[in-house]
Write a protein that holds these residues in place. Structure first.
Motif, PDB file in Angstrom:
ATOM      1  N   ASP A 180     -12.598   5.679  -0.815  1.00 29.46           N
ATOM      2  CA  ASP A 180     -13.784   4.822  -0.721  1.00 29.46           C
ATOM      3  C   ASP A 180     -13.400   3.351  -0.588  1.00 29.46           C
ATOM      4  OD1 ASP A 180     -15.329   7.052  -0.923  1.00 29.46           O
ATOM      5  OD2 ASP A 180     -16.095   6.646  -2.940  1.00 29.46           O
ATOM      6  N   GLN A 181     -12.385   2.912  -1.337  1.00 27.16           N
ATOM      7  CA  GLN A 181     -11.945   1.516  -1.252  1.00 27.16           C
ATOM      8  C   GLN A 181     -11.406   1.191   0.146  1.00 27.16           C
ATOM      9  OE1 GLN A 181      -9.256   1.705  -4.646  1.00 27.16           O
ATOM     10  NE2 GLN A 181     -10.477   0.144  -5.705  1.00 27.16           N
ATOM     11  N   ILE A 182     -10.638   2.125   0.701  1.00 25.83           N
ATOM     12  CA  ILE A 182     -10.093   1.912   2.047  1.00 25.83           C
ATOM     13  C   ILE A 182     -11.234   1.848   3.061  1.00 25.83           C
ATOM     14  CG2 ILE A 182      -8.694   2.918   3.891  1.00 25.83           C
ATOM     15  CD1 ILE A 182      -6.917   4.132   1.667  1.00 25.83           C
ATOM     16  N   TYR A 183     -12.175   2.772   2.950  1.00 24.25           N
ATOM     17  CA  TYR A 183     -13.290   2.815   3.899  1.00 24.25           C
ATOM     18  C   TYR A 183     -14.101   1.517   3.842  1.00 24.25           C
ATOM     19  CZ  TYR A 183     -17.239   4.574   6.584  1.00 24.25           C
ATOM     20  OH  TYR A 183     -18.203   4.737   7.551  1.00 24.25           O
ATOM     21  N   GLU A 184     -14.447   1.096   2.644  1.00 24.39           N
ATOM     22  CA  GLU A 184     -15.267  -0.105   2.497  1.00 24.39           C
ATOM     23  C   GLU A 184     -14.537  -1.354   2.988  1.00 24.39           C
ATOM     24  OE1 GLU A 184     -16.299  -0.031  -1.607  1.00 24.39           O
ATOM     25  OE2 GLU A 184     -17.724   1.636  -1.378  1.00 24.39           O
ATOM     26  N   GLN A 185     -13.222  -1.390   2.810  1.00 24.54           N
ATOM     27  CA  GLN A 185     -12.432  -2.529   3.256  1.00 24.54           C
ATOM     28  C   GLN A 185     -12.368  -2.599   4.787  1.00 24.54           C
ATOM     29  OE1 GLN A 185     -10.977  -5.041   1.552  1.00 24.54           O
ATOM     30  NE2 GLN A 185     -10.198  -5.937   3.441  1.00 24.54           N
ATOM     31  N   ILE A 186     -12.208  -1.441   5.433  1.00 21.50           N
ATOM     32  CA  ILE A 186     -12.001  -1.404   6.882  1.00 21.50           C
ATOM     33  C   ILE A 186     -13.319  -1.381   7.648  1.00 21.50           C
ATOM     34  CG2 ILE A 186     -10.908  -0.151   8.785  1.00 21.50           C
ATOM     35  CD1 ILE A 186      -8.986  -1.488   6.716  1.00 21.50           C
ATOM     36  N   TRP A 187     -14.256  -0.562   7.209  1.00 18.17           N
ATOM     37  CA  TRP A 187     -15.515  -0.412   7.946  1.00 18.17           C
ATOM     38  C   TRP A 187     -16.594  -1.398   7.484  1.00 18.17           C
ATOM     39  CZ3 TRP A 187     -12.133   3.615   7.723  1.00 18.17           C
ATOM     40  CH2 TRP A 187     -11.947   4.363   8.902  1.00 18.17           C
ATOM     41  N   LYS A 188     -16.358  -2.070   6.362  1.00 18.19           N
ATOM     42  CA  LYS A 188     -17.279  -3.082   5.843  1.00 18.19           C
ATOM     43  C   LYS A 188     -18.678  -2.511   5.593  1.00 18.19           C
ATOM     44  CE  LYS A 188     -14.010  -6.132   6.419  1.00 18.19           C
ATOM     45  NZ  LYS A 188     -13.191  -6.590   5.265  1.00 18.19           N
ATOM     46  N   TYR A 218       6.804   6.034   3.976  1.00 15.40           N
ATOM     47  CA  TYR A 218       6.012   4.824   3.798  1.00 15.40           C
ATOM     48  C   TYR A 218       4.617   5.078   3.212  1.00 15.40           C
ATOM     49  CZ  TYR A 218       9.610   2.895   6.881  1.00 15.40           C
ATOM     50  OH  TYR A 218      10.808   2.514   7.430  1.00 15.40           O
ATOM     51  N   LEU A 219       3.857   5.915   3.884  1.00 10.45           N
ATOM     52  CA  LEU A 219       2.452   6.106   3.527  1.00 10.45           C
ATOM     53  C   LEU A 219       2.299   7.330   2.634  1.00 10.45           C
ATOM     54  CD1 LEU A 219      -0.440   5.303   3.691  1.00 10.45           C
ATOM     55  CD2 LEU A 219      -0.549   6.137   6.037  1.00 10.45           C
ATOM     56  N   LYS A 220       2.098   7.083   1.338  1.00 17.64           N
ATOM     57  CA  LYS A 220       2.106   8.146   0.330  1.00 17.64           C
ATOM     58  C   LYS A 220       0.694   8.486  -0.139  1.00 17.64           C
ATOM     59  CE  LYS A 220       6.739   7.973  -0.518  1.00 17.64           C
ATOM     60  NZ  LYS A 220       7.691   9.075  -0.672  1.00 17.64           N
ATOM     61  N   VAL A 221       0.490   9.748  -0.463  1.00 19.91           N
ATOM     62  CA  VAL A 221      -0.747  10.173  -1.112  1.00 19.91           C
ATOM     63  C   VAL A 221      -0.490  10.273  -2.604  1.00 19.91           C
ATOM     64  CG1 VAL A 221      -0.240  12.634  -0.769  1.00 19.91           C
ATOM     65  CG2 VAL A 221      -2.588  11.891  -1.201  1.00 19.91           C
ATOM     66  N   ILE A 222      -1.416   9.750  -3.387  1.00 19.09           N
ATOM     67  CA  ILE A 222      -1.390   9.904  -4.845  1.00 19.09           C
ATOM     68  C   ILE A 222      -2.523  10.861  -5.177  1.00 19.09           C
ATOM     69  CG2 ILE A 222      -1.407   8.712  -7.074  1.00 19.09           C
ATOM     70  CD1 ILE A 222       0.838   7.854  -5.150  1.00 19.09           C
ATOM     71  N   TRP A 223      -2.153  12.109  -5.419  1.00 14.50           N
ATOM     72  CA  TRP A 223      -3.144  13.172  -5.512  1.00 14.50           C
ATOM     73  C   TRP A 223      -4.226  12.860  -6.539  1.00 14.50           C
ATOM     74  CZ3 TRP A 223      -3.269  16.108  -1.534  1.00 14.50           C
ATOM     75  CH2 TRP A 223      -2.075  16.386  -0.844  1.00 14.50           C
ATOM     76  N   GLY A 224      -5.484  13.039  -6.110  1.00 13.53           N
ATOM     77  CA  GLY A 224      -6.626  12.816  -6.973  1.00 13.53           C
ATOM     78  C   GLY A 224      -7.026  11.361  -7.110  1.00 13.53           C
ATOM     79  N   ILE A 225      -6.230  10.452  -6.495  1.00 11.80           N
ATOM     80  CA  ILE A 225      -6.533   9.010  -6.625  1.00 11.80           C
ATOM     81  C   ILE A 225      -6.733   8.365  -5.255  1.00 11.80           C
ATOM     82  CG2 ILE A 225      -5.747   6.791  -7.514  1.00 11.80           C
ATOM     83  CD1 ILE A 225      -4.077   8.305  -9.577  1.00 11.80           C
ATOM     84  N   GLY A 226      -5.714   8.460  -4.376  1.00 14.72           N
ATOM     85  CA  GLY A 226      -5.848   7.817  -3.085  1.00 14.72           C
ATOM     86  C   GLY A 226      -4.529   7.688  -2.366  1.00 14.72           C
ATOM     87  N   TYR A 227      -4.329   6.541  -1.688  1.00 14.69           N
ATOM     88  CA  TYR A 227      -3.142   6.330  -0.862  1.00 14.69           C
ATOM     89  C   TYR A 227      -2.517   4.972  -1.188  1.00 14.69           C
ATOM     90  CZ  TYR A 227      -5.075  10.105   1.999  1.00 14.69           C
ATOM     91  OH  TYR A 227      -5.580  11.296   2.422  1.00 14.69           O
ATOM     92  N   LYS A 228      -1.232   4.881  -0.860  1.00 14.22           N
ATOM     93  CA  LYS A 228      -0.547   3.599  -0.955  1.00 14.22           C
ATOM     94  C   LYS A 228       0.594   3.562   0.049  1.00 14.22           C
ATOM     95  CE  LYS A 228       3.093   4.647  -4.351  1.00 14.22           C
ATOM     96  NZ  LYS A 228       3.785   4.197  -5.567  1.00 14.22           N
ATOM     97  N   VAL A 229       1.012   2.346   0.406  1.00 10.50           N
ATOM     98  CA  VAL A 229       2.228   2.152   1.166  1.00 10.50           C
ATOM     99  C   VAL A 229       3.321   1.787   0.174  1.00 10.50           C
ATOM    100  CG1 VAL A 229       3.433   0.557   2.708  1.00 10.50           C
ATOM    101  CG2 VAL A 229       1.306   1.606   3.440  1.00 10.50           C
ATOM    102  N   GLU A 230       4.427   2.508   0.239  1.00 12.76           N
ATOM    103  CA  GLU A 230       5.524   2.317  -0.703  1.00 12.76           C
ATOM    104  C   GLU A 230       6.160   0.941  -0.531  1.00 12.76           C
ATOM    105  OE1 GLU A 230       6.134   3.669  -3.610  1.00 12.76           O
ATOM    106  OE2 GLU A 230       6.753   5.625  -2.850  1.00 12.76           O
ATOM    107  N   LYS A 231       6.510   0.323  -1.644  1.00 11.48           N
ATOM    108  CA  LYS A 231       7.221  -0.953  -1.618  1.00 11.48           C
ATOM    109  C   LYS A 231       8.721  -0.635  -1.549  1.00 11.48           C
ATOM    110  CE  LYS A 231       5.784  -4.223  -4.330  1.00 11.48           C
ATOM    111  NZ  LYS A 231       5.544  -5.043  -5.551  1.00 11.48           N
ATOM    112  N   LEU A 232       9.377  -0.897  -0.405  1.00 10.25           N
ATOM    113  CA  LEU A 232      10.772  -0.540  -0.186  1.00 10.25           C
ATOM    114  C   LEU A 232      11.648  -1.783  -0.085  1.00 10.25           C
ATOM    115  CD1 LEU A 232      10.184   2.247   2.494  1.00 10.25           C
ATOM    116  CD2 LEU A 232      10.603   2.561   0.052  1.00 10.25           C
TER     117      LEU A 232
END
Length: 232
Positions: A180-188, A218-232
């Motif tokens: 939901d946070q990603i959607y609201e950020q991108i689609w406004k 890079y692009l990880k799923v955190i099950w039951g929470i959402g997504y993140k890009v790994e800090k490498l």
């Protein structure tokens, strides 16, 4: 103007690389062994070094070790030694990238540009070098001025939505965002029934930026929470 030092004991290779770099607006200096490269580095302001491993007088490995004692300039190893052990050794000693011979000149140019951008963005380049809006993690680099995404120097083609999602996550690397946070950020707009929309776009992004999309770097799923890009 960025200055690139090309060091290889094969003059034909040095001359060929010079032609491509000059066409792209770079200033090129040339050396033919590790000792000569070190001498040039003492006298000139160099923004990137392309270095062969197997050379007379001083090989590339020892040259990298000496350079890393007091310099953080990007180093791209260019070598016929393409075994994984050789690559790992070069990278562990401080090289930033590794291109095997024979090489594609366009690929080398892409990697040069990627390293120059990262060098500038991290604030280690001289103040006279102009900075661009560049965001990166590991080998994933986004130049927001150019709307360009590269992975290990290779340009990746994304749709506008895919680009915006990836840029948002890379800007906030290490942080986890719900669908939901990603959607609201991108689609406004409010995230009503956003799950499938975001999930499909995430899958497409992974297919384009990951070597193994099922085991993403890079692009990880955190099950039951959402997504993140790994800090490498």
């Amino acid at each position: 103007m960025f200055t690139i030092l090309v060091c290889d004991d094969e003059k034909e290779i040095v001359d060929a690389i010079e032609i491509y770099l000059v066409q792209e607006g770079f200033r090129v200096l040339k050396a033919y062994d590790g000792e000569e490269a070190l001498e040039i580095l003492k006298k000139e302001e160099i923004h990137l070094l392309i270095l062969d491993l197997m050379m007379p007088k001083m090989d590339g490995i020892h040259a990298i070790m000496k350079i890393r004692e007091d310099s953080s300039i990007p180093i791209i190893v260019l070598s016929a030694k393409t075994q994984d052990a050789d690559k790992i050794l070069g990278l562990n000693l401080g090289a930033d990238d590794y291109v095997g011979k024979p090489f594609n000149p366009l690929e080398l140019l892409a990697r040069v540009k990627s390293q120059i951008r990262r060098y500038t963005n991290f604030g280690t380049a001289p103040e006279s070098v102009p900075s661009e809006q560049v965001y990166s993690t590991g080998g994933l680099v986004i130049n927001d001025d150019r709307k360009e995404v590269t992975v290990d120097g290779e340009i990746v083609k994304l749709t506008r939505i895919e680009y915006n999602i990836l840029l948002f996550l890379v800007k906030n690397k290490g942080k986890v965002f719900s669908i939901d946070q990603i959607y609201e950020q991108i689609w406004k707009e409010d995230a009503f029934g956003a799950d499938n929309t975001v999930t499909v776009h995430i899958r497409h992004i992974r297919e384009k930026i990951e070597i193994d999309p099922k085991n993403p770097k890079y692009l990880k799923v955190i099950w039951g929470i959402g997504y993140k890009v790994e800090k490498l």
